[in-house]
Design an enzyme around this catalytic site. Structure first.
Site, PDB file in Angstrom:
ATOM      1  N   TRP A 298       8.818 -12.276  -4.254  1.00 36.91           N
ATOM      2  CA  TRP A 298       7.692 -13.101  -3.838  1.00 36.91           C
ATOM      3  C   TRP A 298       7.534 -14.323  -4.740  1.00 36.91           C
ATOM      4  O   TRP A 298       7.329 -15.446  -4.263  1.00 36.91           O
ATOM      5  CB  TRP A 298       6.431 -12.254  -3.818  1.00 36.91           C
TER       6      TRP A 298
ATOM      7  N   ARG B  86       8.437 -11.178 -17.197  1.00 36.62           N
ATOM      8  CA  ARG B  86       8.199 -10.304 -18.359  1.00 36.62           C
ATOM      9  C   ARG B  86       9.498  -9.761 -18.925  1.00 36.62           C
ATOM     10  O   ARG B  86       9.576  -9.417 -20.094  1.00 36.62           O
ATOM     11  CB  ARG B  86       7.287  -9.143 -17.947  1.00 36.62           C
ATOM     12  N   ARG B  87      10.525  -9.679 -18.103  1.00 37.49           N
ATOM     13  CA  ARG B  87      11.811  -9.146 -18.555  1.00 37.49           C
ATOM     14  C   ARG B  87      12.817 -10.245 -18.896  1.00 37.49           C
ATOM     15  O   ARG B  87      13.942  -9.962 -19.301  1.00 37.49           O
ATOM     16  CB  ARG B  87      12.406  -8.233 -17.475  1.00 37.49           C
TER      17      ARG B  87
ATOM     18  N   LYS C 280      -1.173  -8.407  -4.800  1.00 42.56           N
ATOM     19  CA  LYS C 280      -1.973  -7.599  -3.886  1.00 42.56           C
ATOM     20  C   LYS C 280      -2.140  -6.201  -4.470  1.00 42.56           C
ATOM     21  O   LYS C 280      -1.197  -5.421  -4.493  1.00 42.56           O
ATOM     22  CB  LYS C 280      -1.303  -7.539  -2.517  1.00 42.56           C
TER      23      LYS C 280
ATOM     24  N   LYS D  23      -4.317  -3.661   3.533  1.00 37.47           N
ATOM     25  CA  LYS D  23      -3.352  -3.412   4.611  1.00 37.47           C
ATOM     26  C   LYS D  23      -2.127  -2.653   4.115  1.00 37.47           C
ATOM     27  O   LYS D  23      -1.417  -2.038   4.911  1.00 37.47           O
ATOM     28  CB  LYS D  23      -2.947  -4.731   5.284  1.00 37.47           C
TER      29      LYS D  23
ATOM     30  N   ARG E 100       7.826  -2.736   1.844  1.00 33.55           N
ATOM     31  CA  ARG E 100       8.049  -1.587   0.954  1.00 33.55           C
ATOM     32  C   ARG E 100       7.048  -0.473   1.233  1.00 33.55           C
ATOM     33  O   ARG E 100       7.378   0.714   1.157  1.00 33.55           O
ATOM     34  CB  ARG E 100       7.978  -2.042  -0.502  1.00 33.55           C
ATOM     35  N   ASN E 101       5.806  -0.836   1.553  1.00 31.91           N
ATOM     36  CA  ASN E 101       4.796   0.176   1.839  1.00 31.91           C
ATOM     37  C   ASN E 101       5.116   0.916   3.132  1.00 31.91           C
ATOM     38  O   ASN E 101       4.971   2.143   3.216  1.00 31.91           O
ATOM     39  CB  ASN E 101       3.415  -0.488   1.911  1.00 31.91           C
TER      40      ASN E 101
ATOM     41  N   GLU F 190       2.744  -1.535  -3.637  1.00 27.62           N
ATOM     42  CA  GLU F 190       1.408  -1.588  -4.231  1.00 27.62           C
ATOM     43  C   GLU F 190       0.424  -0.645  -3.537  1.00 27.62           C
ATOM     44  O   GLU F 190      -0.565  -0.235  -4.127  1.00 27.62           O
ATOM     45  CB  GLU F 190       0.865  -3.016  -4.190  1.00 27.62           C
TER      46      GLU F 190
END
Length: 307
Positions: A14, A34-35, A82, A165, A229-230, A255
């Site tokens: 994203w 962060r990585r 999200k 959602k 993914r959800n 998420e």
């Protein structure tokens, strides 16, 4: 518009998709992960827009890091995350706004599957803020013939639409994985939207926001695409796979798994009816099978549709 310097925090699919959209419009974009090895202070230097596309679990930590770095007083924060914070149940924009009270915060959310955007397929999104000028600037930065951006004055509603959602997408994946048919899927998505509106109203969001791109639009996209993914979490659980195995092999973060746990806590505290979310929560906790969750939803007491 003139060139804008944008710092993108988060190098997932994203974050990269948003970076590509801004770069294609001629803006100067720096990406931090962060990585990765990039220095955060260098990435933020002279940034007019700081856009966060990191996963929910990393938001508070990154906010603390950014807070220690001097910023221009005209910086605009944009959050494209999200989720809900497990400790406070706050949304990402609430966390950013609490830390940076004197800065405008804009929420970016909509039916935006990153893989499709990276393929240059047409899409639309919403940018929402209490600061109209900030939202309009972000709108101009990302708008293009392949990415239409609308503004909205209800950042909480826009953010909750994109967050809630994800739970419904898990349920939709179960529905498809069990081959329950179009009638069942239509009923699930419609009642899911009703549940989202009920939660949003109790939180202080505007009802009409949930019928826009960031609510109904995102719900339709996420509940109907294997790219979600959800959705994949629910679909694979319906096929008999365990949640730990699914999450271990999932590219990126679903998420909705965390959001479901946080939302159930909040709903119970405020006495909000969330029957679909409750069954998704019980499924994720291993308390019921996919078939049992379906049966419990179908056998609930009869009631008027709009109660």
């Amino acid at each position: 518009m003139r060139e804008t310097t944008i710092a993108i925090l988060g190098a997932g699919a994203w974050g990269i998709a948003l970076a590509d959209l801004a770069s294609a419009n001629g803006h100067k974009v720096r990406v931090w992960s962060r990585r990765g090895s990039a220095n955060l202070e260098a990435v933020l230097q002279d940034a007019q827009i700081i856009l966060s596309a990191i996963s929910m679990k990393g938001v508070s930590d990154v906010v603390s890091k950014v807070k220690s770095i001097p910023l221009s007083p005209k910086t605009i924060f944009v959050t494209a995350t999200k989720g809900l914070d497990p400790q406070t149940t706050c949304t990402p924009s609430q966390i950013w706004q609490t830390a940076f009270r004197d800065y405008p915060v804009v929420v970016l959310s909509g039916p935006n599957l990153s893989k499709e955007i990276q393929q240059s397929l047409p899409a639309a999104t919403v940018v929402a803020s209490h600061d109209t000028a900030a939202a309009e600037l972000v709108q101009l930065v990302f708008s293009s013939p392949r990415f239409r951006v609308y503004t909205n004055p209800d950042p909480l509603g826009v953010e909750l639409g994109g967050t809630l959602k994800n739970i419904m997408a898990i349920a939709a994946g179960v529905c498809d994985g069990l081959h329950l048919g179009t009638n069942a899927k239509a009923a699930l998505v419609t009642r899911g939207l009703t549940e989202m509106v009920r939660i949003g109203k109790s939180w202080g969001a505007k009802t009409e926001t949930f019928y826009g791109l960031s609510g109904l639009g995102d719900l339709l996209a996420t509940c109907n695409s294997p790219l979600s993914r959800n959705y994949q979490v629910g679909y694979q659980m319906a096929l008999g796979q365990t949640l730990p195995d699914i999450l271990d092999n999932l590219p990126g973060t679903a998420e909705g798994v965390n959001t479901c746990q946080v939302l159930v806590q909040r709903a119970r505290h405020h006495n909000i009816a969330i029957p679909i979310t409750e069954q998704v929560y019980r499924l994720l906790q291993g308390e019921v099978s996919t078939r049992q969750a379906l049966s419990e939803l179908m056998l609930r007491d009869t009631k008027p549709e709009y109660n």
